[in-house]
Write a protein that holds these residues in place. Structure first.
Motif, PDB file in Angstrom:
ATOM      1  N   MET A   1       0.829  -1.192   0.000  1.00 12.43           N
ATOM      2  CA  MET A   1       0.000   0.000   0.000  1.00 12.43           C
ATOM      3  C   MET A   1       0.875   1.258   0.000  1.00 12.43           C
ATOM      4  O   MET A   1       0.678   2.124  -0.801  1.00 12.43           O
ATOM      5  N   ILE A   2       1.825   1.337   0.930  1.00 12.72           N
ATOM      6  CA  ILE A   2       2.748   2.470   0.926  1.00 12.72           C
ATOM      7  C   ILE A   2       4.152   1.940   0.693  1.00 12.72           C
ATOM      8  O   ILE A   2       4.443   0.771   0.925  1.00 12.72           O
ATOM      9  N   SER A   3       5.019   2.801   0.240  1.00 13.84           N
ATOM     10  CA  SER A   3       6.389   2.396  -0.070  1.00 13.84           C
ATOM     11  C   SER A   3       7.205   2.157   1.206  1.00 13.84           C
ATOM     12  O   SER A   3       6.837   2.618   2.300  1.00 13.84           O
ATOM     13  N   LYS A   4       8.301   1.463   1.051  1.00 14.76           N
ATOM     14  CA  LYS A   4       9.230   1.243   2.159  1.00 14.76           C
ATOM     15  C   LYS A   4       9.749   2.593   2.666  1.00 14.76           C
ATOM     16  O   LYS A   4       9.887   2.797   3.871  1.00 14.76           O
ATOM     17  N   THR A   5       9.993   3.519   1.760  1.00  7.85           N
ATOM     18  CA  THR A   5      10.459   4.849   2.153  1.00  7.85           C
ATOM     19  C   THR A   5       9.427   5.545   3.040  1.00  7.85           C
ATOM     20  O   THR A   5       9.779   6.154   4.052  1.00  7.85           O
ATOM     21  N   ALA A   6       8.154   5.452   2.669  1.00 10.31           N
ATOM     22  CA  ALA A   6       7.093   6.062   3.482  1.00 10.31           C
ATOM     23  C   ALA A   6       7.010   5.396   4.853  1.00 10.31           C
ATOM     24  O   ALA A   6       6.835   6.069   5.868  1.00 10.31           O
ATOM     25  N   GLU A   7       7.148   4.081   4.882  1.00  6.16           N
ATOM     26  CA  GLU A   7       7.145   3.350   6.161  1.00  6.16           C
ATOM     27  C   GLU A   7       8.299   3.840   7.039  1.00  6.16           C
ATOM     28  O   GLU A   7       8.117   4.112   8.228  1.00  6.16           O
ATOM     29  N   TYR A   8       9.475   3.966   6.468  1.00  6.90           N
ATOM     30  CA  TYR A   8      10.637   4.435   7.229  1.00  6.90           C
ATOM     31  C   TYR A   8      10.429   5.867   7.716  1.00  6.90           C
ATOM     32  O   TYR A   8      10.793   6.214   8.845  1.00  6.90           O
ATOM     33  N   ALA A   9       9.840   6.710   6.875  1.00  7.70           N
ATOM     34  CA  ALA A   9       9.579   8.098   7.273  1.00  7.70           C
ATOM     35  C   ALA A   9       8.594   8.143   8.437  1.00  7.70           C
ATOM     36  O   ALA A   9       8.781   8.914   9.383  1.00  7.70           O
ATOM     37  N   LEU A  75      -0.689  11.299   6.306  1.00  6.52           N
ATOM     38  CA  LEU A  75      -0.606  11.687   4.892  1.00  6.52           C
ATOM     39  C   LEU A  75       0.492  12.722   4.659  1.00  6.52           C
ATOM     40  O   LEU A  75       1.192  12.659   3.645  1.00  6.52           O
ATOM     41  N   ASP A  76       0.672  13.658   5.586  1.00  4.89           N
ATOM     42  CA  ASP A  76       1.751  14.644   5.448  1.00  4.89           C
ATOM     43  C   ASP A  76       3.100  13.950   5.299  1.00  4.89           C
ATOM     44  O   ASP A  76       3.920  14.323   4.455  1.00  4.89           O
ATOM     45  N   VAL A  77       3.322  12.953   6.130  1.00  2.00           N
ATOM     46  CA  VAL A  77       4.604  12.244   6.121  1.00  2.00           C
ATOM     47  C   VAL A  77       4.764  11.459   4.812  1.00  2.00           C
ATOM     48  O   VAL A  77       5.804  11.521   4.170  1.00  2.00           O
ATOM     49  N   ILE A  78       3.733  10.738   4.437  1.00  2.00           N
ATOM     50  CA  ILE A  78       3.803   9.948   3.207  1.00  2.00           C
ATOM     51  C   ILE A  78       4.043  10.861   2.002  1.00  2.00           C
ATOM     52  O   ILE A  78       4.912  10.597   1.169  1.00  2.00           O
ATOM     53  N   ASN A  79       3.282  11.948   1.920  1.00  2.00           N
ATOM     54  CA  ASN A  79       3.425  12.854   0.783  1.00  2.00           C
ATOM     55  C   ASN A  79       4.790  13.523   0.724  1.00  2.00           C
ATOM     56  O   ASN A  79       5.247  13.907  -0.343  1.00  2.00           O
ATOM     57  N   ALA A  80       5.447  13.650   1.860  1.00  2.00           N
ATOM     58  CA  ALA A  80       6.771  14.276   1.886  1.00  2.00           C
ATOM     59  C   ALA A  80       7.836  13.404   1.221  1.00  2.00           C
ATOM     60  O   ALA A  80       8.812  13.920   0.685  1.00  2.00           O
ATOM     61  N   VAL A  81       7.648  12.093   1.243  1.00  2.00           N
ATOM     62  CA  VAL A  81       8.714  11.214   0.745  1.00  2.00           C
ATOM     63  C   VAL A  81       8.301  10.336  -0.431  1.00  2.00           C
ATOM     64  O   VAL A  81       9.137   9.967  -1.253  1.00  2.00           O
ATOM     65  N   SER A  82       7.026   9.986  -0.519  1.00  2.00           N
ATOM     66  CA  SER A  82       6.582   9.051  -1.552  1.00  2.00           C
ATOM     67  C   SER A  82       5.064   9.139  -1.704  1.00  2.00           C
ATOM     68  O   SER A  82       4.340   8.261  -1.242  1.00  2.00           O
ATOM     69  N   PRO A  83       4.587  10.215  -2.330  1.00  2.00           N
ATOM     70  CA  PRO A  83       3.140  10.443  -2.397  1.00  2.00           C
ATOM     71  C   PRO A  83       2.376   9.289  -3.037  1.00  2.00           C
ATOM     72  O   PRO A  83       2.891   8.606  -3.930  1.00  2.00           O
TER      73      PRO A  83
END
Length: 141
Positions: A1-9, A75-83
């Motif tokens: 659903m979300i990228s590994k980068t978003a998970e890490y962020a 969503l702010d965090v996800i959109n910052a790294v991998s929308p």
């Protein structure tokens, strides 16, 4: 659903939100979040570039949240790294599809619902959850 980068962020931001008074070094964050340090450094740079975290150099320096945890959403965090990528036009490039076909319209509705869900939860709400599982920490049984 979300990228590994978003998970890490999300891990990094959640960790920073647990102690908003003191900066956390990349080494400390990597240890606490179980994210490889080199990867985490890139994620933190992306978060800083989007204004979600700030960094302080020198002794006692590190990373801190730029805003209070109650003002930052998932969503702010996800959109910052991998929308999340919405479907705005036919992914197949079919000329006759001047609007989304039923399949892609339904998929886009799911993305819209996911965005809305993530926009409705702040980092503070995650930390204040009544769930007995605490984010990023082992809990004694």
């Amino acid at each position: 659903m979300i990228s590994k980068t978003a998970e890490y962020a999300l891990r990094a931001v959640t960790c920073l939100a647990t102690d908003t008074e003191r900066p956390a070094s990349a080494d400390v964050l990597a240890e606490k979040t179980k994210v490889p340090r080199r990867y985490l450094t890139r994620v933190l740079q992306d978060l800083a570039g989007q204004g979600l975290v700030t960094s302080r150099s020198g002794p006692g320096g590190g990373y801190v949240l730029a805003s209070a945890p109650e003002k930052v959403t998932i969503l702010d965090v996800i959109n910052a790294v991998s929308p999340l990528e919405r479907i705005n036009s036919c992914p197949l490039g079919l000329q006759s599809h001047t609007s989304l076909c039923p399949l892609h319209a339904e998929l886009d509705k799911a993305f819209a619902a996911t965005e809305a869900a993530f926009a409705g939860v702040t980092i503070r709400e995650l930390l204040d959850s009544t769930n007995p599982i605490v984010p990023l920490r082992e809990v004694a049984r």
